[in-house]
Design a protein around this motif. Structure first.
Motif, PDB file in Angstrom:
ATOM      1  N   GLY A 123       0.772  -1.231   0.000  1.00 42.81           N
ATOM      2  CA  GLY A 123       0.000   0.000   0.000  1.00 42.81           C
ATOM      3  C   GLY A 123       0.800   1.277   0.000  1.00 42.81           C
ATOM      4  N   HIS A 124       2.122   1.178  -0.152  1.00 40.86           N
ATOM      5  CA  HIS A 124       2.963   2.365  -0.140  1.00 40.86           C
ATOM      6  C   HIS A 124       3.160   2.917  -1.547  1.00 40.86           C
ATOM      7  N   VAL A 125       3.454   4.196  -1.635  1.00 43.66           N
ATOM      8  CA  VAL A 125       3.759   4.845  -2.911  1.00 43.66           C
ATOM      9  C   VAL A 125       5.280   4.860  -3.053  1.00 43.66           C
TER      10      VAL A 125
ATOM     11  N   VAL B 212      14.791   5.464  -8.107  1.00 40.64           N
ATOM     12  CA  VAL B 212      15.821   6.088  -8.939  1.00 40.64           C
ATOM     13  C   VAL B 212      16.809   4.991  -9.305  1.00 40.64           C
ATOM     14  N   ALA B 213      16.982   4.736 -10.595  1.00 41.55           N
ATOM     15  CA  ALA B 213      17.858   3.670 -11.061  1.00 41.55           C
ATOM     16  C   ALA B 213      18.355   4.019 -12.457  1.00 41.55           C
TER      17      ALA B 213
ATOM     18  N   SER C 186       8.776   7.141 -15.670  1.00 41.71           N
ATOM     19  CA  SER C 186       7.666   6.332 -16.190  1.00 41.71           C
ATOM     20  C   SER C 186       6.892   5.743 -15.021  1.00 41.71           C
ATOM     21  N   ARG C 187       5.624   5.477 -15.274  1.00 39.75           N
ATOM     22  CA  ARG C 187       4.770   4.894 -14.233  1.00 39.75           C
ATOM     23  C   ARG C 187       4.630   3.395 -14.484  1.00 39.75           C
TER      24      ARG C 187
ATOM     25  N   GLY D 243       5.062   1.241  -8.993  1.00 39.81           N
ATOM     26  CA  GLY D 243       5.539   2.554  -8.589  1.00 39.81           C
ATOM     27  C   GLY D 243       5.957   3.393  -9.781  1.00 39.81           C
ATOM     28  N   ARG D 244       6.722   4.434  -9.494  1.00 44.35           N
ATOM     29  CA  ARG D 244       7.246   5.295 -10.544  1.00 44.35           C
ATOM     30  C   ARG D 244       8.753   5.112 -10.622  1.00 44.35           C
TER      31      ARG D 244
END
Length: 396
Positions: free
Chosen positions: A33-35, A39-40, A58-59, A63-64
């Motif tokens: 349930g976390h957003v 970064v990679a 990108s989504r 996650g994003r």
């Protein structure tokens, strides 16, 4: 909670162990349930200077993803990008995957007053026998000081074994947490005829580096071929020793198959072809493992177990606590190729016992070594540090 997960220089998606680790942790936290913002890199070793001004975002369903394409050794150049992301996203927690030349996420957290976790996968201060350590000592120890500083800046350190962290860091700030396997991804129903091995097959999965023992696996396979056994050997992965391994295996004919690096989604179907899995680690080739103990949390072993395969690995902690001799697989003395071959032969000769070991291994990894369990425990650490920073904070 909103989580910013910094894995500088790690390609996501990708086939490397670090790529799979980052992906599974991000997805596991998202499922809770976390957003999650990651970064990679888009691929290993690339340098796209434009990404330092604006990452390619990108989504995804977990996650994003924000691609900042710079080599790992230049990771700190991404500090301004990560600072801008942190200011924009306003995460509750920043977690960074440790690397000698990284630390931008931990810096951003410190400057913005955000709780942080340093995720450590290897010994962060090399022993004196390692060239990098000798060079650092000659320069007055800047890399050691930066490594220790990252540990001091982080609210918590998550690592499989506390000896990865210098002794001057309080042990109370370290959480020993094993990595895991995606037990759903690697599920195999070995009763189904379509997945049953056509002939006895021994599998090696992972990085073709000296300390993973791939050459020991090839030599053990050669001994079995010389004994006249009808079986095949499947090697999945890539690395510096792949060409050497292929040349060595050519001595014994066509019973050896090398797939090269394969997409993560394709690995379960390859493991479905196997009867026995090997993890012949060789710590003699890795001074840090000799100095600090076997601090790796071995992904290949967890994935073998999740795939219900009996595992043959070295008799060394914590491997001998993950795979218990005669219960989930067999153990042998490190570096003893003959003993490795004998253990494989035993499992090939006792298929019912081997299948029972594999079934027990799957039960064990589901209970103790899954990514789902890892993320559940990681979430507890995150909530704890958020509460310490702001007792009245209600985590979203």
């Amino acid at each position: 909670m909103k989580i910013l997960y910094v894995a500088s220089g790690i390609p996501v998606p990708g086939t490397l162990g670090g790529s799979i680790h980052t992906f599974e942790v991000a997805r596991g936290l998202a499922r809770r349930g976390h957003v999650v913002d990651i970064v990679a890199a888009s691929q290993p070793g690339v340098f796209e200077i434009a990404s330092l001004a604006r990452p390619v975002s990108s989504r995804l369903d977990y996650g994003r993803l924000h691609h900042v394409d710079i080599p790992k050794t230049l990771s700190l150049l991404a500090a301004p990008v990560i600072m801008r992301l942190a200011r924009s996203l306003k995460p509750d927690v920043i977690m960074e995957r440790y690397y000698n030349f990284a630390g931008a996420g931990i810096l951003a957290a410190r400057r913005l007053g955000i709780p942080s976790i340093l995720e450590i996968n290897a010994l962060i201060v090399d022993p004196p026998t390692v060239l990098k350590r000798r060079l650092d000592d000659m320069l007055g120890g800047p890399m050691r000081r930066w490594a220790v500083a990252q540990c001091r800046f982080a609210d918590r350190i998550v690592t499989p074994l506390h000896t990865t962290v210098p002794p001057d860091i309080p042990r109370t700030r370290i959480v020993e947490l094993p990595w895991g396997a995606n037990v759903e991804h690697f599920y195999l129903d070995r009763r189904a005829a379509s997945t049953a091995p056509m002939q006895p097959t021994v599998v090696f999965l992972g990085s073709f580096r000296a300390w993973h023992g791939v050459l020991d696996a090839v030599r053990a396979g050669g001994l079995l071929v010389e004994q006249g056994r009808v079986c095949r050997f499947l090697f999945i992965g890539d690395g510096p020793q792949r060409a050497i391994a292929e040349r060595l295996s050519a001595h014994w004919g066509e019973q050896f198959t090398f797939t090269g690096a394969v997409p993560y989604d394709d690995v379960p179907s390859l493991l479905a072809q196997a009867s026995v899995a090997v993890a012949p680690f060789n710590t003699a080739a890795h001074p840090a493992l000799r100095a600090a103990g076997f601090f790796w949390s071995p992904l290949k072993v967890f994935e073998y177990m999740a795939a219900a395969l009996p595992v043959v690995t070295i008799n060394l902690p914590p491997l001998n606590q993950i795979v218990r001799h005669g219960i989930e697989g067999l153990l042998y003395p490190e570096g003893d190729t003959g003993a490795l071959a004998a253990a494989i032969a035993y499992l090939l000769d006792h298929p019912d016992e081997a299948r029972a070991m594999g079934a027990r291994g799957r039960e064990r990894v589901m209970m103790h070594f899954s990514w789902a369990r890892h993320c559940e425990q990681l979430e507890c650490v995150m909530r704890e540090i958020v509460e310490e920073r702001c007792p009245l904070h209600i985590a979203r």
